[in-house]
Every structure is written in C-alpha cells, then in structure tokens.
Design a protein around this motif. Structure first.
Motif, PDB file in Angstrom:
ATOM      1  N   LYS A   1       0.823  -1.201   0.000  1.00  0.00           N
ATOM      2  CA  LYS A   1       0.000   0.000   0.000  1.00  0.00           C
ATOM      3  C   LYS A   1       0.862   1.257   0.000  1.00  0.00           C
ATOM      4  O   LYS A   1       0.554   2.230  -0.704  1.00  0.00           O
ATOM      5  CB  LYS A   1      -0.935  -0.004   1.206  1.00  0.00           C
ATOM      6  CG  LYS A   1      -2.008   1.075   1.111  1.00  0.00           C
ATOM      7  CD  LYS A   1      -3.112   0.840   2.107  1.00  0.00           C
ATOM      8  CE  LYS A   1      -4.235   1.842   1.897  1.00  0.00           C
ATOM      9  NZ  LYS A   1      -5.369   1.609   2.807  1.00  0.00           N
ATOM     10  N   GLN A   2       1.945   1.260   0.781  1.00  0.00           N
ATOM     11  CA  GLN A   2       2.853   2.388   0.733  1.00  0.00           C
ATOM     12  C   GLN A   2       3.493   2.524  -0.641  1.00  0.00           C
ATOM     13  O   GLN A   2       3.671   3.637  -1.150  1.00  0.00           O
ATOM     14  CB  GLN A   2       3.948   2.232   1.798  1.00  0.00           C
ATOM     15  CG  GLN A   2       3.445   2.413   3.225  1.00  0.00           C
ATOM     16  CD  GLN A   2       2.960   1.126   3.839  1.00  0.00           C
ATOM     17  OE1 GLN A   2       2.442   0.253   3.148  1.00  0.00           O
ATOM     18  NE2 GLN A   2       3.106   0.992   5.150  1.00  0.00           N
ATOM     19  N   ALA A   3       3.830   1.388  -1.239  1.00  0.00           N
ATOM     20  CA  ALA A   3       4.395   1.439  -2.588  1.00  0.00           C
ATOM     21  C   ALA A   3       3.398   1.993  -3.586  1.00  0.00           C
ATOM     22  O   ALA A   3       3.759   2.772  -4.487  1.00  0.00           O
ATOM     23  CB  ALA A   3       4.852   0.039  -3.013  1.00  0.00           C
ATOM     24  N   LEU A   4       2.123   1.622  -3.437  1.00  0.00           N
ATOM     25  CA  LEU A   4       1.104   2.134  -4.347  1.00  0.00           C
ATOM     26  C   LEU A   4       0.930   3.642  -4.198  1.00  0.00           C
ATOM     27  O   LEU A   4       0.787   4.367  -5.187  1.00  0.00           O
ATOM     28  CB  LEU A   4      -0.219   1.414  -4.083  1.00  0.00           C
ATOM     29  CG  LEU A   4      -1.416   1.867  -4.923  1.00  0.00           C
ATOM     30  CD1 LEU A   4      -1.142   1.665  -6.409  1.00  0.00           C
ATOM     31  CD2 LEU A   4      -2.682   1.125  -4.508  1.00  0.00           C
ATOM     32  N   GLU A   5       0.977   4.143  -2.957  1.00  0.00           N
ATOM     33  CA  GLU A   5       0.858   5.580  -2.740  1.00  0.00           C
ATOM     34  C   GLU A   5       2.018   6.333  -3.390  1.00  0.00           C
ATOM     35  O   GLU A   5       1.823   7.388  -4.005  1.00  0.00           O
ATOM     36  CB  GLU A   5       0.819   5.879  -1.239  1.00  0.00           C
ATOM     37  CG  GLU A   5      -0.413   5.354  -0.533  1.00  0.00           C
ATOM     38  CD  GLU A   5      -1.647   6.167  -0.848  1.00  0.00           C
ATOM     39  OE1 GLU A   5      -1.520   7.212  -1.504  1.00  0.00           O
ATOM     40  OE2 GLU A   5      -2.751   5.759  -0.447  1.00  0.00           O
TER      41      GLU A   5
END
Length: 616
Positions: free
Chosen positions: A181-185
């Motif tokens: 999720k952090q990577a997606l952000e």
C-alpha cells in the motif's frame, strides 16, 4: 521483476519451472497434471507467486517440503520480507524433520537489519526538498489551487528532478519489503508529479500501479498506512489501474515483438483482477471476444486477444473456454473461429475445458464431451484462479464447479436435441446425465423452455408441452420431419425437373443449328437479304459438354442487298470560280430538286436585293 529490477534465481526457475520436479502427493496425483503454474510463472511478478505457491502447498497438489523450499528460495532472492522469511524457514525445518530429511541442508535466512535501515535513510535523503514540500500542507494546497501540483510546480518551489525521481525508487523499496500500500501511494504520487516526457518511465509506473493493486488483492491483510487509498482510483483501484494500462498498451506505438509481448503480460496480469469479481466470466468473455473501438483496422487486429493467446500463450485458452461456456449464447458468429482455434492448438495445449468444445461441435462426440465436463471439476480444483480467486468471489469452489457444469450440460443437451427427433427425459438422464445428481427431468424441462423462448422470440408462443415426458425436437426447432418415401418423391421430382431443363436446352441448341443451316428465313421478311452460308461452327458453345473446348470465332454473314447498306456518299462538287451565278449559293444536297411547287423554296434569294433566305 522487470518493473522493479528484481530477478528470479536459476535454482528457483528450475524448481518451479516444471511440474515433474515436484514429488506428487499420492492422494492427489491426478490434480498435478492440470496445474499450469509452470507455464504462467515467467510472466508474473515474483510477489504474485507467493500466494500461488502457498495455495499449491495447502492443496497438497505437490510435496509440501519441495513447495516450501521453492517458496523460501523465491522470498530470499526477490524480497526483504524478514518476518515472512522467518516463518517460511521455521515451517520448512519442521517439515523436513517430519519427513526424516537433513535439516542442516536448509539454509538460514540472512538478516541485515542495519543495511535495510541504511537503504531506507538513503532513499529519504535522496528526496530532500521533495519530502519537505510534500510534508507542508499549506504549500501543497497552494499548488493544488493554482493547478501546479506537477513537476514544474515543484521545481519552482525548489525541488530538483533527481529528487522527484527518488519517489519511484522508494516505491521499489516498499515493494520488496511487502509494504504494497505504501508502494502504491508512492507510485500514484510519482505519476502525478513525475516527468512525463520520459515515456518509458511513465509507462513503467502504470505497470507498477497495477502490480501493487494485484499484490493488495492477493494479500488483503498486508500492513498499510492509516491514510485512505483515495488517490489510487477510488474503491476499485485494481480496475482503474487495469483500464489505464490496457488503454495505454493498445494505443502505444511499439515494435511488433514488443506489442505482442506487452499484451501477453497484460493478459496474465488481468486474470488476477478479473477473477476477483463475482461475474468474472462476463468480463473475461468481453476481453477476448469484444472488439473495442480503434482508430484503424490494423490496431483492431493487434488488439485481438484471442489471436494473441493462440500465438504465444495457448494455455490461457482454458480460461477462454471457461468464460465461453458460461456466455455461449453471446458467442454468435465467432463460434466457428473459436472452435478452429481450439482445433489448431490441440497439439500445444489441450485440456478438458477446451476438449469439451472440440468433442461437441467438431467431432460430435456426446460421450466425450460428458467425460470432459466430468473431468473439468478436477481442473477447477487444481487451478489457482478458478479454485481460489473465483471460489472466494462466488462463495466456494463447489459453486464454481456447479455453475460451469450446469452451463456445459445445457450445451450438450441442446446438441442432443438437434440430433434426434424425439428425446424422452428419463432416457436422456439415464444415458448421459446419470453422473450428475443436479440434473433431473425438471431441469431438462427448464432447459427446453429456455431454448423454446430463445428460438420463438416470444415467451407466450410456446410450442412445447412441458407436461409430457419427452420433447419433439422438430417442433422445438420448427423443422418439418419427412419420411423416407417423401424424401424419395422429392428427389425424384428434382431429377425430373433437371431432365426437363436439359431437354429444353438440347431442343434450343438443335433449333439454333437448324436456323443457321437454313438461313434466317421467316424472320421479318429479311431472309433474302442474307447470303445463305452453311453452318460451319464445329463446336456448339451452348452445349455444356463443350465448355472446355476452344471456340473459333465466326464472322457474321455479310448482307448483299444494297438497301441494307448505307448510302454511299457522293462527292461534293468543287466551288465554282468567283463571278459565276452560283458562287453566292451552296446547295444543301446533291440530289436534284424535285419538280414541284416547293422546290423553289429551298433556294436562297439571288441578287443584291435579297436580304434573307425564303423559307416555308
């Protein structure tokens, strides 16, 4: 691995690349032959493989120890998920001990927490001014209101392009650590403020965004930030990412090999997104059989995903066949094309789901199609997308099997009705559907009623009596049944009609030959005007037996009577010398003037006082 620079080790590829390298469990030997993970793995991100290998291990399709070894090797070479590595190592050691293996050969995980912290600090320091600006809410609001939350706007505030590029590097770091999720952000942020002139980097962010969405689908309990995922496409970020990437791939101009390769990867990744929906078969059918709008016919051919599947990924025909069975009424004119594709690729890939169509529509083998339907239940249980993702979306794997078998048996029953004049329900059940408890006489009546409504086009005008124990197929399909005597009479009448046509044709040829020999006497009283030339045409061009013979063209007879010829032109007299009486007047014709009262009116007035011609 192409997106984030990772790679799969040769040892892992050797272990996971072939189904024969695994020791099959004794109780599920038959399920291993339906597994196509070996063929699909080279086109998937390594982080996609963790849930697949875990599912194969839980299903006991292969030896648990060897699947664990492959999963551990993959995690240690392509990720920095230390907690996950510790769990795999502990589980692998326990499994090896239980099977009596040598625990000393199990490699221990190599943890280097300080190096990981140093790498994270390096990425944050590389951002520098960018992270300072992104942390200032007032600056961000000002840029958003002015419409300058872009690369140019951040550069005006003091950030550099190298610092903005570090956002994507941080997304890669998060991806390797399993923080999807952090990577997606970070990927979504980079797509907003990153450089767009570098089309290759911007194109890679689309693949990265879809990859993170798929990882979140496969790992719903992944650690995440507290911030909502509003910037990644709303409530369905995977659908948004897939649509954006698909549109870009279809419109992007690339070399021929790259075009096929990108579409090949897109089809494999699309399975994760599509099979996570309850109506996966509808979306999958639209992907392979619907022609999207294109700017040119050439682009439409490039986006024919069925042709691409046939050319480079024939194992994906399993999912095409699954979607086609559940949407067969929408196949229409592309049925023959799909059957031809399955027949052509039978040597490269053939499974129960594809064999169902070949047996039913090409070989007319009802028993073979029933056996394929029966075997398709094992295919669904051994397939990750059908037996895991689709089962979760539908409720259970039994629901997926029942839906597929019900639709497939309906197709078989429709073909049975086309092959018989009358089908008793009980006899059809005992002969074909005895192995399927869900099929009874009421089920067959329901299928007949659906087919009746589809063929008649009006649900009120039913021609089938549902109270009877059999169905008359000629009434259902509106076909007139004829006896053997009626067919003989019909064929005899056809032969008599053909004989009459040949006789009339022969009479015409004889009449034509007779007229040519005797001249054209009696045709309007002009028989004396032609020279009577004997018939010299040795080949009759109207005779069908002489169609292949070369015919010499015959010149038509030349008429000898002068009244059928054009009047010969009479040479006009030369003009008389000046001073004569006739030099002022040209006669209109060489004919002599008639000796009547009107003859003088055709001459012009003579003398200087004549101002104009006298005409009557």
């Amino acid at each position: 691995c192409i997106l984030f620079g990772g790679s799969v080790s040769p040892k892992l590829r050797q272990e996971t690349g072939s189904a024969e390298t695994f020791t099959m469990a004794a109780n599920v030997v038959d399920l291993a032959k339906y597994d196509i993970t070996r063929k699909m793995a080279p086109f998937l991100d390594p982080h996609f493989m963790f849930p697949i290998l875990k599912w194969l291990r839980e299903r006991n399709i292969y030896s648990e120890a060897e699947v664990l070894a492959a999963e551990y090797d993959l995690a240690s070479n392509t990720s920095t998920m230390f907690t996950y590595l510790q769990e795999l190592h502990k589980h692998l050691v326990d499994t090896v001990k239980a099977t009596g293996g040598d625990v000393s050969k199990v490699p221990s995980p190599d943890f280097n927490t300080s190096a990981l912290e140093a790498e994270f600090k390096q990425h944050m320091d590389a951002g520098g001014k960018v992270w300072e600006l992104l942390g200032d809410k007032a600056v961000i609001d000002k840029l958003r209101e002015a419409g300058k939350f872009t690369l140019e706007g951040l550069v005006e505030e003091g950030a550099t392009e190298e610092e903005i590029e570090s956002i994507f590097d941080l997304a890669r770091f998060y991806h390797k650590g399993g923080l999807y999720k952090q990577a997606l952000e970070c990927v979504v942020l980079f797509r907003k403020v990153g450089p767009r002139f570098d089309s290759y980097r911007y194109f890679s962010t689309m693949w990265a965004q879809l990859a993170e969405c798929i990882c979140m689908i496969l790992n719903p309990d992944t650690p995440s930030t507290k911030k909502p995922l509003s910037s990644a496409g709303g409530s369905e970020p995977s659908d948004f990412a897939f649509r954006v990437l698909r549109d870009t791939v279809e419109k992007r101009t690339m070399l021929g090999v790259q075009e096929v390769e990108h579409r090949r990867w897109l089809l494999h990744w699309a399975l994760f997104v599509i099979f996570s929906r309850p109506r996966a078969h509808d979306e999958l059918f639209d992907l392979f059989f619907s022609q999207r709008e294109a700017r040119s016919e050439q682009r439409t051919r490039k986006n024919d995903y069925l042709a691409i599947t046939q050319a480079v990924s024939p194992w994906l025909l399993r999912y095409v066949a699954y979607a086609t069975v559940l949407n067969f009424q929408n196949l229409g004119k592309r049925q023959r094309q799909f059957i031809n594709v399955l027949k052509a690729e039978k040597a490269t890939y053939s499974g129960p789901m594809t064999q169902l169509f070949v047996s039913l529509f090409s070989e007319c083998d009802i028993e073979g199609s029933i056996a394929a339907i029966r075997e398709s239940a094992d295919v669904i249980r051994a397939d990750f997308f059908l037996g895991n993702l689709a089962a979760k979306a539908r409720g259970s794997v039994d629901d997926v099997i029942n839906d597929f078998q019900s639709a497939a048996l309906k197709l078989v029953f429709h073909e049975i009705l086309k092959l018989h004049q009358e089908v008793p329900y009980e006899q059809a059940i005992s002969k074909y559907f005895s192995e399927f408890p869900s099929v009874d006489a009421n089920t067959l009546r329901g299928w007949v009623a659906e087919l009746d409504r589809a063929t008649s086009g009006n649900s009120k005008s039913s021609v089938v009596d549902e109270t009877k124990e059999s169905v008359h197929c000629h009434q259902l399909f509106n076909v007139q049944i004829t006896t053997i005597h009626q067919r003989i009479d019909q064929q005899t009448n056809e032969l008599k009609s053909m004989a009459n046509k040949l006789r009339n044709r022969l009479n015409e040829d004889r009449a034509f030959e007779r007229d040519m020999n005797s001249g054209a006497a009696g045709r309007g009283g002009r028989g004396d005007d032609f020279e009577r030339v004997p018939f010299k045409n040795q080949v009759n061009s109207r005779d069908p037996r002489n169609q292949d013979k070369e015919i010499q063209p015959q010149a038509p007879p030349k008429p000898q009577n002068s009244r059928w010829q054009q009047d010969e032109k009479v040479a006009e007299p030369a003009p008389q010398p000046a001073g004569s009486a006739d030099d002022q007047n040209w006669q209109r014709s060489t004919k002599k003037p008639q000796n009547n009262a009107d003859s003088g009116s055709w001459e012009r007035g003579k003398g200087e006082g004549a101002a104009q011609s006298k005409w009557r």
